[in-house]
Design a protein around this motif. Structure first.
Motif, short mmCIF file in Angstrom:
data_model
loop_
_atom_site.label_atom_id
_atom_site.label_comp_id
_atom_site.label_asym_id
_atom_site.label_seq_id
_atom_site.Cartn_x
_atom_site.Cartn_y
_atom_site.Cartn_z
N UNK B 118 0.91 -1.00 -0.10
CA UNK B 118 0.04 -0.21 -0.62
C UNK B 118 0.49 1.13 0.58
N UNK B 119 1.64 0.74 1.15
CA UNK B 119 2.47 2.28 0.98
C UNK B 119 3.48 2.80 -0.22
N UNK B 120 3.19 1.50 -1.73
CA UNK B 120 4.11 1.90 -2.63
C UNK B 120 3.33 2.63 -3.79
N UNK B 121 2.05 1.98 -3.79
CA UNK B 121 0.85 2.46 -4.20
C UNK B 121 0.42 4.29 -4.04
N UNK B 122 0.30 4.14 -2.12
CA UNK B 122 0.67 5.54 -1.98
C UNK B 122 1.51 6.55 -2.57
N UNK B 123 2.64 6.53 -1.95
CA UNK B 123 4.17 7.38 -2.96
C UNK B 123 3.97 7.13 -4.44
N UNK B 124 3.68 6.23 -5.35
CA UNK B 124 3.93 6.67 -6.83
C UNK B 124 2.01 7.56 -7.13
#
Lengths: 296, 321
Positions: B118-124
């Protein structure tokens, strides 16, 4: 035993204080996850700033330089390397603790990076604990590197220094590692005190106070003697209070026994570690109470 | 869409800073009461030292009030659950400067307990939103002021907050950066965020805000929509070129005219029924009318007026832009 009872009593008092201060309330944030994230970023930040690496390189050079001197006999040579190595680990460990831990919280306040963190669901207790944990990891990594180098130096020297009939090179490895671990406990206890001071004062004041605590903590038995020999009640009370308040750093110092190949009491080390952990818990709780009330 | 639900309620808030040298203390915020409705963009404006940032810090639980209370979503500000629904952009983008944009956003998202995926998606998503995808691996300390401010806004959005608190979001930005930031605030407003914005850049406030509270010396000296604060136009302004000096004097003598300065003729709004008569006088004076308009007071005018009413002995407009 008295020290342990005092520690437990103090711990209970502080827990009560922490609860009444709503240290855990209101509702839990993301608990250990936030603390661990803060610890990790503290470690990563120290790595990026490269100051710590510079100090490690300096200490490693000191340790390695001990191999180039020749001594009267192999045992004396081992004694000098162990003594010098453990002293370097302890002193640089303490100095690093002061300069790492003293900057942890004041720097966050001065650069105001704390705003973006504490405006998230992070309890101040978690923040203090995360910063302390970060400092412990940094110091553990550095002191491990220094200890490994010292052990490697001793092993190499043991291989190359020829034994004489009346004197042999004794690396005394188990005790060397034990003494280094105990130095780490001293560093951990002192770091907790530094974090406590840093929650209420500036970086400069924290550094100065840390050196004073280090000095007094290393002379705790003398303070005990002063308290025992005090002529007035107020003087006795003053020294006794000092004795209990400062960390018992000298209890963690096994350099003399190890470098002189004396019998080392592991039980004394375990006792000191137990008391040290109690001190750390109590001091961090007090630090959290102070930081909880601090206007950032 | 603004609703009547109050998401942020400040009641009787006061903050006194005391020290050893000033035991009586300095009052930074004085009996402040205001409410921010769901979906609205509310701006607190005021000169430096008027108590804006102190108010925001109390709202965020960074400092504690001397008296009064702050409720967010009906809960006390000390309740950590409140912060799950709030985002904060600090003034001057104070973030850890040795880390890159993606590392910083990953860290701040981690404080909300999101999984790695989820963090990776959010960062993008957030880097795209603030236009920092191309510079995602640039260390914060090497970013321009505008890039830093956009990253700081992104960290304020990691939890998709319902209430966004922005402290001087365009401070120190060049005109292009200021435009980009204003566009981002517009976008967030379109997405239905409730925004509490603190600024002393009145032009940006005028552009994006639904309601404005004017703070001065820790007190709220005026509050309302821009239309409410500005009131009705008080003048009609006629711009005409080519008037002879003698002709201009004759126009100035007209009973509905307040004054003539060069090509500009000002008349009172209450005399609007005599506009044609004044225009005839201008034409007779040889003037060619280029424009007739009824200027509404700007936020700058409203601001200066509110502060002068509150403290007539001081010139209060000097610290705002």
């Amino acid at each position: 035993m008295g020290q342990l009872a005092f520690g437990i009593g103090l711990l209970v008092a502080i827990v009560v204080l922490a609860i009444t201060h709503r240290l855990w309330a209101p509702a839990m944030g993301h608990g250990g996850a936030s603390t661990w994230r803060i610890a990790k970023i503290t470690v990563a930040e120290a790595r990026r700033r490269r100051v710590v690496q510079a100090v490690v390189v300096l200490v490693l050079l000191i340790l390695l330089s001990m191999t180039v001197f020749s001594y009267l006999n192999p045992r004396e040579q081992a004694r000098m390397i162990i003594s010098g190595g453990l002293s370097a680990i302890t002193v640089f460990g303490i100095l690093l603790a002061i300069f790492v831990a003293a900057f942890l919280i004041p720097q966050e306040l001065e650069t105001r990076t704390v705003y973006a963190v504490l405006s998230k669901p992070v309890r101040r207790f978690e923040f203090v604990l995360g910063k302390y944990l970060g400092a412990l990891i940094i110091l553990a990594a550095i002191m491990t590197i220094m200890t490994v180098v010292l052990v490697a130096v001793l092993l190499v020297m043991d291989h190359f220094v020829p034994d004489l009939t009346y004197s042999t090179f004794e690396p005394n490895l188990a005790n060397v590692v034990f003494a280094a671990v105990m130095s780490y406990f001293a560093v951990a206890v002192l770091s907790a005190y530094i974090v406590l001071i840093s929650t209420v004062s500036s970086t400069a004041m924290t550094v100065i106070a840390s050196f004073i605590i280090w000095a007094i903590g290393s002379l705790q038995s003398q303070i005990h003697d002063l308290a025992a020999g005090a002529e007035t009640v107020s003087t006795k009370w003053f020294f006794t209070m000092f004795y209990w308040l400062v960390p018992p750093l000298e209890n963690f110092d096994f350099r003399h026994e190890v470098s002189n190949f004396m019998q080392v009491s592991y039980k004394a080390g375990i006792d000191a570690a137990g008391v040290g952990i109690l001190y750390i818990i109590v001091v961090l709780l007090v630090a959290s109470v102070f930081f909880n009330d601090r206007q950032v | 869409m603004v609703s009547d639900e109050i998401v942020l309620q400040i009641e009787g808030l006061s903050k006194v800073y005391r020290s050893l040298f000033a035991p009586a203390g300095t009052k930074a915020v004085d009996s402040l009461t205001l409410g921010v409705r769901r979906g609205e963009t509310y701006s607190i404006v005021g000169p430096n030292g008027s108590g804006k940032t102190t108010t925001l810090k109390i709202v965020l639980g960074l400092i504690f009030p001397t008296s009064g209370k702050v409720n967010i979503f009906g809960s006390d500000v000390a309740d950590l659950a409140v912060r799950e629904r709030v985002g904060f952009l600090p003034e001057d983008a104070y973030l850890y400067d040795v880390f890159t944009g993606e590392e910083l956003l990953d860290f701040y998202a981690g404080l909300f307990g999101y999984s790695r995926r989820r963090r990776k998606e959010l960062v993008d998503e957030l880097l795209s939103l603030v236009g920092m995808q191309a510079n995602r691996r640039v260390p914060f300390q090497e970013c321009s002021k505008g890039m830093r401010q956009r990253l700081a806004l992104a960290q304020a959005l990691v939890n998709d907050p319902e209430l966004l608190i922005l402290d001087e979001p365009t401070s120190g930005l060049d005109p292009a950066g200021r435009h980009q930031m204003t566009e981002l605030i517009y976008e967030l407003k379109r997405r239905g965020k409730t925004i509490l914005l603190c600024s002393h850049f009145l032009a940006e406030v005028e552009e994006v805000c639904d309601r404005v509270g004017i703070m001065y010396r820790g007190r709220l000296v005026a509050e309302g929509t821009l239309t409410e604060l500005a009131g009705d136009p008080t003048e009609i302004v006629i711009t005409a070129s080519g008037m002879s000096p003698e002709g201009a004097s004759r126009v100035a003598a007209h009973s509905a005219v307040l004054g003539v300065e060069g090509d500009v003729v000002r008349m009172g709004h209450e005399s609007s029924d005599r506009l044609w008569s004044v225009l005839d006088a201008v034409r007779e004076a040889g003037g060619r009318v280029a424009e007739v308009h009824r200027p509404r007071p700007t936020l700058q005018d409203v601001f200066v007026r509110a502060i002068r009413q509150d403290a007539p002995e001081r010139d209060a407009g000097e610290e705002v832009h």
